[in-house]
Scaffold this active site. Structure first.
Site, PDB file in Angstrom:
ATOM      1  CG  ASP A  83     -72.612 -12.485  70.299  1.00 32.84           C
ATOM      2  OD1 ASP A  83     -71.716 -11.777  70.819  1.00 32.84           O
ATOM      3  OD2 ASP A  83     -72.459 -13.098  69.239  1.00 32.84           O
ATOM      4  NE  ARG A  84     -77.786  -6.002  73.789  1.00 35.13           N
ATOM      5  CZ  ARG A  84     -79.070  -5.767  74.112  1.00 35.13           C
ATOM      6  NH1 ARG A  84     -79.688  -6.541  74.994  1.00 35.13           N
ATOM      7  NH2 ARG A  84     -79.733  -4.789  73.547  1.00 35.13           N
ATOM      8  N   GLY A 139     -94.251  -6.811  77.033  1.00 35.53           N
ATOM      9  CA  GLY A 139     -94.158  -5.485  77.653  1.00 35.53           C
ATOM     10  C   GLY A 139     -94.008  -4.373  76.631  1.00 35.53           C
ATOM     11  CG  ASP A 140     -90.748  -4.457  74.097  1.00 34.13           C
ATOM     12  OD1 ASP A 140     -90.404  -3.835  75.115  1.00 34.13           O
ATOM     13  OD2 ASP A 140     -90.047  -5.352  73.566  1.00 34.13           O
ATOM     14  N   GLY A 171     -91.537  -9.779  74.260  1.00 31.83           N
ATOM     15  CA  GLY A 171     -92.073  -8.592  73.601  1.00 31.83           C
ATOM     16  C   GLY A 171     -93.427  -8.147  74.122  1.00 31.83           C
ATOM     17  CE1 TYR A 223     -80.810  -4.406  86.660  1.00 30.66           C
ATOM     18  CE2 TYR A 223     -82.191  -6.231  87.393  1.00 30.66           C
ATOM     19  CZ  TYR A 223     -80.956  -5.616  87.315  1.00 30.66           C
ATOM     20  OH  TYR A 223     -79.862  -6.211  87.895  1.00 30.66           O
ATOM     21  CD  GLU A 260     -84.844   0.553  73.035  1.00 28.33           C
ATOM     22  OE1 GLU A 260     -84.393   0.695  74.187  1.00 28.33           O
ATOM     23  OE2 GLU A 260     -84.503  -0.393  72.290  1.00 28.33           O
TER      24      GLU A 260
END
Length: 319
Positions: free
Chosen positions: A107-108, A260-261, A258, A169, A38
């Site tokens: 690691d989130r 696609g972003d 990145g 996804y 985002e």
């Protein structure tokens, strides 16, 4: 354009990468960058002329401040809830060619953002924006964020803000069935859907070529616009029951993360600028091609570079 053209919501992590094609288990140094879908979209949109704000919940720690500081340095506004609970998410990226391939280790867990609720944010930020954007990554992170994503989309719709959503996804976060159940519940609150053709088939169970997928998605779920990306073959955009097609530009890939972003941010920025869907697809493809030449997750491009790629149809812009 309004004071804030696009508001995005989601988690930004710290990305740690060993140099070159070094293995993680043998690395003794790491490159550190802020990275999140985002915020990547917000930066790409900003680079193409839109004003952008990133919303999130961030730990009041050195690592949390590191993320926010870097994003501000990229020229976007940050509106964060600082938390004394939860940690800063990270991910490790191991680059490699075939057959090993690039590997990502997340690691989130137990992050501050996983507890974020809609009531913690200034919803007028979203209501006053032209576009509110988030992705399918965010509701995959916690049950709380599933509700929060839905509530923020509702707030945007109620305020007359266009809602844009990248399906995005991630199989390392949840199963196709879990994703389908959750994300299709969000669809009634979404105006613009961006989705990879593979995800439309694997997760949603749709069949057909990208043009057929775009038609089916637009018709079944009543979106205003559907963009179906198809990797190295470009993308198609469905709008007003017409499908528009644009090929990808040739590029020498340095770092594909990145891409696609960058595409999504550029597409939204150009639509905000008043472009029609075919033109927005053209600029999105050009921005994505430039991103692939840049290390890190962020599309550090200029509007002039993107214009040159479009004008030269992907030829080397340095010539």
């Amino acid at each position: 354009m309004s004071e804030t053209d696009i508001v995005t919501f989601g988690e930004t992590m710290l990305r740690l990468s060993p140099p070159g094609d070094e293995r993680l288990e043998n690395a003794d140094e790491f490159e550190v960058r802020a990275a999140g879908a985002e915020s990547n979209v917000a930066i790409a949109a900003s680079r193409l002329g839109a004003s952008a704000t990133w919303l999130s919940k961030v730990p009041e720690t050195a690592l949390g401040r590191r993320v926010v500081g870097e994003l501000r340095g990229h020229g976007i506004e940050t509106d964060v809830v600082w938390s004394h609970r939860g940690r800063q998410g990270t991910y490790y990226l191991e680059h490699a060619g075939k057959p090993r391939g690039t590997n990502v280790i997340y690691d989130r867990k137990n992050t501050a953002v996983s507890t974020a609720e809609a009531r913690e944010f200034d919803l007028d930020r979203i209501r006053d924006a032209q576009v509110f954007f988030t992705t399918g990554i965010t509701p995959a992170l916690s049950s709380t964020l599933r509700d929060t994503t839905l509530n923020l989309l509702k707030a945007a719709r109620k305020g007359g803000t266009t809602t844009a959503f990248d399906f995005n996804y991630r199989r390392k976060l949840w199963s196709p069935d879990e994703a389908k159940e959750t994300l299709t519940r969000l669809f009634p609150g979404i105006d613009v859907l961006i989705i990879a053709a593979r995800d439309a088939r694997t997760v949603l169970g749709f069949e057909g070529d990208p043009r057929q997928l775009a038609h089916k998605l637009g018709s079944q779920y009543d979106f205003t616009t559907v963009v179906v990306t198809r990797g190295s073959e470009g993308a198609v955009g469905w709008h007003d029951s017409v499908v528009h097609d644009h090929d990808a530009y040739d590029t020498e890939t340095v770092d594909p993360i990145g891409t696609g972003d960058a595409f999504a941010g550029a597409f939204i920025a150009r639509r905000l600028n008043g472009d029609d869907v075919p033109t927005a697809l053209e600029y999105a493809a050009a921005t994505a091609s430039l991103k692939r030449t840049i290390p890190g997750d962020v599309a550090l491009v200029t509007a002039e570079e993107v214009e040159t790629v479009v004008k030269n149809q992907g030829e080397d812009i340095s010539r």
